[in-house]
Write a protein that holds these residues in place. Structure first.
Motif, PDB file in Angstrom:
ATOM      1  N   GLU A 291       0.833  -1.212   0.000  1.00 29.68           N
ATOM      2  CA  GLU A 291       0.000   0.000   0.000  1.00 29.68           C
ATOM      3  C   GLU A 291       0.862   1.255   0.000  1.00 29.68           C
ATOM      4  O   GLU A 291       0.595   2.211   0.722  1.00 29.68           O
TER       5      GLU A 291
ATOM      6  N   GLU B  32      -0.684   4.954  -0.451  1.00 32.63           N
ATOM      7  CA  GLU B  32      -1.514   5.356   0.692  1.00 32.63           C
ATOM      8  C   GLU B  32      -0.653   5.690   1.907  1.00 32.63           C
ATOM      9  O   GLU B  32      -0.923   6.666   2.624  1.00 32.63           O
TER      10      GLU B  32
ATOM     11  N   ARG C 213       1.096   9.065   1.319  1.00 33.36           N
ATOM     12  CA  ARG C 213       0.137  10.166   1.497  1.00 33.36           C
ATOM     13  C   ARG C 213      -0.151  10.417   2.969  1.00 33.36           C
ATOM     14  O   ARG C 213      -0.216  11.569   3.416  1.00 33.36           O
ATOM     15  N   ALA C 214      -0.315   9.330   3.738  1.00 37.81           N
ATOM     16  CA  ALA C 214      -0.607   9.483   5.165  1.00 37.81           C
ATOM     17  C   ALA C 214       0.557  10.154   5.881  1.00 37.81           C
ATOM     18  O   ALA C 214       0.352  11.029   6.733  1.00 37.81           O
TER      19      ALA C 214
ATOM     20  N   GLU D 262      -0.272   3.815   9.794  1.00 36.91           N
ATOM     21  CA  GLU D 262      -0.555   2.762   8.836  1.00 36.91           C
ATOM     22  C   GLU D 262      -2.009   2.309   8.882  1.00 36.91           C
ATOM     23  O   GLU D 262      -2.386   1.342   8.242  1.00 36.91           O
ATOM     24  N   GLY D 263      -2.825   2.994   9.705  1.00 39.19           N
ATOM     25  CA  GLY D 263      -4.251   2.715   9.692  1.00 39.19           C
ATOM     26  C   GLY D 263      -4.765   1.931  10.866  1.00 39.19           C
ATOM     27  O   GLY D 263      -5.959   1.633  10.951  1.00 39.19           O
TER      28      GLY D 263
END
Length: 437
Positions: free
Chosen positions: A247, A250, A253-254, A303-304
């Motif tokens: 990923e 993503e 961007r984070a 990382e979510g």
């Protein structure tokens, strides 16, 4: 009497290692802390003394800024150094992000920069160990762990063994999700680049049962991080660090959108912690424990996963203790470790350091034959190993051109012009890279 020397003895996580030695079965009777920073040594030794207060058989503690003194008489050496400290990690992250690429400390551009400034120091330490404590077993936790272990092995052979908490923590979480214990795990790859491809109990592989259950997959960290569909397509559970490869846009961007990088958070937090410890007005153990809880809860938040209440903690201290106990007592134990390949993975040469299940006894760590690397991971493993080898070559030769090649070879950089700019900027900000010409 067994002596453990901890290199990077003023490091924030040293109390985790010392705490693991306080149990009745610990083979260690004395601990020597070595660091180039006397104030950090003083601060961490206060925490260790507080830990030892209620343990009458706690290992003796000594501190020194003299490497030969620290190594003299050592039975085990635990290496956990960080060249240029956390400030170096911040540089790794920010320089990479300015080019729009990942700057994580062991993955991508940041990992290459970290390796370039760490390998000369790690090799010098390995040479000193070979001279001063040739019979010592070296447990390497210095990152990038696989790369550093391979470089040190050129001087120490099989007496240096790399450890990481990620594979063992993954195994624990998967077994907990399955409701089993004591399973034989099939795991293979490189440090921070491996896959769990089997969970065997009584000769039966339970991984398919795990992959078939949405509920089971959502119950543990990697299941939430990668998602059920991806895990089923892989027929394996990747190490959490594979998220940076799967990923990448993503994650970048984070990190670009975050107010601070992970390194900046840790640097700020640890500066506060060490300042409090130096003031001698706060309880040292309570101060350190509070900082550790915050560190663990925010691990991989970008990382979510967000703040976690199920953080495993470090885990590597338990691996280090199990490794030392198996060697010291010649009690066979199974651990996932970073060791020389010795034919375990047929896609790599014998001297390549790989991360695989091993049987550990009084003669060291012995990889089990026939480790299974998923077909979808083969080319990535080969490319990362090529990158690692190029970093080792650059550090040995001092060649800026080879360093650029190493940077460009990494799949998360994959550009010679970007690699040139990255190496130039890292050299500008990191004096340790002045050796590259």
């Amino acid at each position: 009497m067994s002596k453990l020397t901890i290199l990077g003895g003023g490091g924030f996580r040293v109390p985790l290692v010392y705490g693991a030695l306080l149990g009745p079965d610990s083979p260690i009777t004395s601990v020597s802390l070595y660091d180039i920073s006397a104030p950090r040594l003083a601060a961490i030794s206060r925490v260790l003394m507080a830990q030892a207060a209620d343990s009458p058989d706690a290992p003796d503690i000594s501190v020194t800024t003299d490497l030969s003194e620290a190594l003299s008489g050592a039975d085990f050496v635990f290496s956990a150094i960080r060249v240029h400290g956390l400030a170096g990690r911040v540089i790794d992250e920010r320089v990479a992000l300015a080019e729009g690429v990942l700057g994580q400390e062991t993955v991508g551009a940041g990992g290459v920069a970290y390796g370039l400034r760490t390998l000369p120091v790690a090799e010098a330490i390995a040479r000193r160990i070979a001279l001063v404590a040739p019979s010592a077993w070296v447990i390497n936790f210095t990152n990038p762990a696989g790369m550093v272990t391979e470089a040190m092995a050129a001087h120490l052979g099989d007496r240096v063994i790399g450890i990481c908490d990620s594979p063992s923590a993954l195994g624990r979480r998967v077994m907990r999700a399955l409701g089993v214990s004591g399973a034989r795990l099939s795991y293979a790859g490189l440090n921070h680049l491996g896959w769990l491809s089997g969970v065997h109990v009584d000769g039966v592989d339970l991984l398919p049962r795990l992959l078939a259950s949405d509920e089971a997959l959502s119950s543990f960290e990697e299941g939430r991080l990668f998602g059920a569909d991806r895990l089923r397509s892989l027929s394996a559970v990747p190490n959490e660090y594979l998220h940076y490869y799967y990923e990448t846009p993503e994650v970048v961007r984070a990190e670009l959108g975050a107010t601070e990088t992970r390194g900046e958070f840790l640097l700020r937090q640890q500066d506060e912690c060490y300042a409090a410890l130096a003031s001698r007005t706060a309880d040292p153990l309570a101060t350190w424990n509070a900082a550790l809880r915050q560190r663990d809860a925010t691990y991989m938040a970008l990382e979510g996963l967000g703040e976690r209440d199920d953080a495993e903690g470090g885990g590597y201290e338990a691996v280090a203790l199990a490794l030392m106990m198996a060697i010291a007592s010649d009690s066979p134990t199974d651990l996932i470790l970073n060791v020389r390949n010795r034919g375990t993975l047929d896609i790599l040469d014998d001297d390549a350091v790989v991360e695989v299940p091993c049987r550990v006894d009084g003669s060291g760590a012995h990889p089990y034959p026939g480790a299974i690397l998923p077909a979808h991971g083969i080319e990535l493993v080969k490319r990362i190993k090529s990158t690692d080898r190029a970093v080792v070559s650059a550090a040995a030769s001092g060649s800026r051109a080879v360093a650029v090649r190493a940077m460009a070879c990494h799949p998360l950089v994959d550009s010679v012009p970007v690699a040139r700019r990255l190496i130039a900027e890292y050299q500008r900000q990191l004096p340790e890279l002045a050796y590259l010409h």
